[in-house]
Structure formats: C-alpha cells, structure tokens
Design a protein around this motif. Structure first.
Motif, mmCIF file in Angstrom:
data_model
loop_
_atom_site.group_PDB
_atom_site.id
_atom_site.type_symbol
_atom_site.label_atom_id
_atom_site.label_comp_id
_atom_site.label_asym_id
_atom_site.label_seq_id
_atom_site.Cartn_x
_atom_site.Cartn_y
_atom_site.Cartn_z
ATOM 1 N N MET A 71 -35.166 -3.735 -24.638
ATOM 2 C CA MET A 71 -35.120 -3.121 -23.108
ATOM 3 C C MET A 71 -34.410 -3.819 -22.191
ATOM 4 N N HIS A 72 -33.821 -2.811 -21.390
ATOM 5 C CA HIS A 72 -33.022 -3.468 -20.109
ATOM 6 C C HIS A 72 -33.233 -2.987 -18.776
ATOM 7 N N ARG A 73 -32.720 -3.735 -17.864
ATOM 8 C CA ARG A 73 -32.730 -3.157 -16.447
ATOM 9 C C ARG A 73 -31.385 -1.998 -16.467
ATOM 10 N N PRO A 74 -31.776 -0.738 -15.912
ATOM 11 C CA PRO A 74 -30.393 0.098 -16.130
ATOM 12 C C PRO A 74 -29.619 -0.067 -14.927
ATOM 13 N N ASP A 75 -28.211 0.407 -14.993
ATOM 14 C CA ASP A 75 -27.345 0.098 -13.838
ATOM 15 C C ASP A 75 -27.762 1.252 -12.710
ATOM 16 N N SER A 76 -28.266 2.267 -13.248
ATOM 17 C CA SER A 76 -28.402 3.260 -12.036
ATOM 18 C C SER A 76 -29.751 3.200 -11.302
ATOM 19 N N ALA A 77 -29.535 2.906 -9.951
ATOM 20 C CA ALA A 77 -30.733 2.584 -8.967
ATOM 21 C C ALA A 77 -31.702 3.504 -9.234
ATOM 22 N N PHE A 78 -31.463 4.898 -9.574
ATOM 23 C CA PHE A 78 -32.503 5.745 -9.565
ATOM 24 C C PHE A 78 -33.416 5.370 -10.684
ATOM 25 N N VAL A 79 -32.687 5.308 -11.940
ATOM 26 C CA VAL A 79 -33.296 5.331 -13.215
ATOM 27 C C VAL A 79 -34.289 3.737 -13.230
ATOM 28 N N ARG A 80 -33.633 2.777 -12.591
ATOM 29 C CA ARG A 80 -34.280 1.527 -12.335
ATOM 30 C C ARG A 80 -35.705 1.658 -11.597
#
Length: 230
Positions: free
Chosen positions: A152-161
């Motif tokens: 799992m990761h923190r996504p780059d997209s603020a919305f997806v995050r």
C-alpha cells in the motif's frame, strides 16, 4: 512499532486476515498479487521465495508458476500466519509443496544467490529497516533475477489521498473493530505516512545494490509494485 510488536500484531489477526483483506479490497488484492507474480518472471522449474508470506496467497501463485519441477519457500515471522498458510496449501494439494519457514526477513536462513525470483506482499512497509530488507533480498537472489514487492502507498493525487484516508477511517477500521481488531488495523494510516514513496523506494533499491529498479503505481496510486533486478 518494533519488531516484537509487529510480530504479535500479525499473530493476533491471523484468523481473520484473509477474510478482511478480501472484503476490504473487494477481491482486488488477488489481481494485484497476480500482477506481482507476473512482474517477477516466475516460470516452470524456478526456485521461488515469498517473503512476509502471511496466509500464503503469493506463495501458492508462485507454486502454480514453478510447477512440479520447481521449489517454493514461504517465509514469515508470525507462527500463526504460517499455520494458516500451511493448512490452506495442504488442503489445496499445492504442487510443488511449499517449504514454510518462520524467520525474520532481515536475517534469512537461506543461501546467497539461491532464488530465481522473489515476491513480497504487504511486508516492506512493516519491516523495521527497509534498506536492510532490500539488501537481504539482494543477497539471496540470483544474479540477473527479479524481485517484485507489492504494498500500500499514499497516492500522489490529493483527491485519491483524501478518499484513501476516508476509506481507512470509515470502512477499514470499523470493519476490523466489529471483529475485535481495532488497534491492529488502526496502525495502517500511520504506517503509510512513514512509508517511502515509489521514487524513494527506487533509490533505496539502488543503494542496496540492485542493477535496475522500477516502481509501478496501481489502483490509483494507493498500491504499488517495486520491481528490482539484481
């Protein structure tokens, strides 16, 4: 958390680990694991290794690729997870049989240059020393061979995050809470905050000695696979 805390956590959640992962990912975790096995290039006759094997999904997929002429090893430091993995593989009559080993992945009881391919699913984020773990993978992997590491990761997209955090807070933790495992699953968000990004993982892999390293974001960047070649 230190290594002992993490080991105890995975021992506790072993009975519900598969059920929760399947439900919370809507079954998509199996597709991500299949992608991981494809990227590591497992083929008939290979000697394969799955690290932080948990309940054994990736090890079983490697066994299907390696076939009767191959060998597969599954390593985890949780005795409870290994018991679930062993029981599942025996009931499915997996060929070749999988060798289950209880060990810390930072100090593997395995030989240098032993494996044709290696997988790790949702384990790198939980080791206490990521660089040391990558160096140990490098040690046991044959020259020119690949490892594929899913997590799992923190996504780059603020919305997806934002969506990911909402899902963890409002879906994952309450689901775990209903089974009595609130604390065990509440740790996911802080572990993601500390986990190196894909670009940082590539740099760590290069520092560990790998010839090539590529990180593939999947599932909108909420998951990713690091593919490394010795």
């Amino acid at each position: 958390m230190n290594s002992d805390h993490i080991q105890a956590l995975f021992d506790r959640i072993a009975p519900v680990y598969d059920e929760l992962n399947h439900g919370l990912s809507f079954g998509m975790h199996r597709i991500w694991k299949q992608m991981t096995v494809k990227w590591n290039g497992a083929k008939p006759g290979d000697t394969c290794l799955d690290l932080c094997c948990g309940s054994g999904d990736l090890a079983q997929m490697l066994a299907e690729k390696a076939g009767r002429t191959g060998q597969v090893y599954g390593v985890d430091f949780s005795a409870a997870q290994l018991e679930v993995a062993r029981d599942r593989s025996e009931r499915r009559c997996i060929k070749p049989p999988i060798h289950w080993i209880q060990s810390d992945v930072l100090n593997l009881p395995l030989s240098d240059n032993q494996f044709d391919c290696i997988t790790m699913g949702y384990g790198l984020r939980n080791v206490v020393d990521i660089l040391s773990s990558l160096k140990e993978i490098h040690r046991v992997l044959k020259p020119g061979s690949k490892a594929a590491i899913l997590d799992m990761h923190r996504p780059d997209s603020a919305f997806v995050r934002t969506f990911q955090q909402w899902y963890l807070d409002e879906v994952v933790v309450p689901a775990a809470q209903r089974m009595g495992f609130t604390e065990e699953y509440a740790y996911i968000a802080p572990s993601l905050d500390k986990f190196p990004t894909g670009r940082e993982q590539v740099r760590l892999a290069e520092q560990a000695g790998f010839a090539t390293a590529t990180h593939y974001p999947i599932a909108g960047g909420t998951m990713g696979v690091l593919v490394i070649t010795k």
